[in-house]
Design an enzyme around this catalytic site. Sequence first.
Site, PDB file in Angstrom:
ATOM      1  N   CYS A 183       0.853  -1.181   0.000  1.00 51.38           N
ATOM      2  CA  CYS A 183       0.000   0.000   0.000  1.00 51.38           C
ATOM      3  C   CYS A 183       0.890   1.233   0.000  1.00 51.38           C
ATOM      4  CB  CYS A 183      -0.895  -0.018   1.240  1.00 51.38           C
ATOM      5  SG  CYS A 183      -2.045   1.363   1.339  1.00 51.38           S
ATOM      6  N   GLU A 217       2.228  -5.134  -5.054  1.00 52.23           N
ATOM      7  CA  GLU A 217       1.119  -6.074  -4.962  1.00 52.23           C
ATOM      8  C   GLU A 217       0.145  -5.861  -6.110  1.00 52.23           C
ATOM      9  OE1 GLU A 217      -2.440  -6.237  -1.863  1.00 52.23           O
ATOM     10  OE2 GLU A 217      -0.549  -6.862  -0.948  1.00 52.23           O
TER      11      GLU A 217
END
Length: 224
Positions: A183, A217
């Site tokens: 993130c 990710e």
Amino acid sequence: MVKRIAKSSDSETKHEGGLQLASEPTGTAAATAVSAVAKEVQRIIIGNYSIAAWYASPYPTEYKQGPDLYICEHCLKYMRYRRSLLTHKCEDPFPRGRLVYEDAAAALYEVDGKEHTLFCQNLCLMSKLFLDQKTIYYDIASFLFYILLVKPTAGNKGQQQQFSFAGYFSKEKASVDRNNLACILVLPPFRGQGYGQLLIELSYELTKMEGTTGGPEQPLSSQG
């Protein structure tokens, strides 16, 4: 060592009563953002900035009773009232964590979600106000958080506030997919100044230092 990213001359903030009011999302983000925060926290006041929320975040119900949420820039504790922020005193040292990068304008600290649980939970709750796809808020022991602090300009060095919280990225301690970034967030007042690119570059530098390979990710969010 990563080279410092040159700052852009474009400004993304407006000044109002001494606070810097961040601009709202544009383009695709604007279509799904501000309307989604009805009956939720609509604005946070953190440091010298007043920032409009883009999305809803699962703060406790009692903290959604007013449009504004006051956040301590050091520990990220959230409060309903300005007077609570003014009388608040942090018990933990600041900055916290391990210094992993520093230049003339910014510093990056590694914070373990298991060791600094409350701080990282507060960070995740705040970041959800600006990241639509973020889903992890409380179960953060398996993550490392890299906190970006911006140093004061030459004209502000005499002030008590020594750093401004600008953003962060997180990564899993043991990623099966070898993700080096889970993130990433740069607060709206600091966007357009190269800090997002700096965080991404640092995530790869840390991966190289660990002797591994990896990438962000997947899938990427709508904001990239």
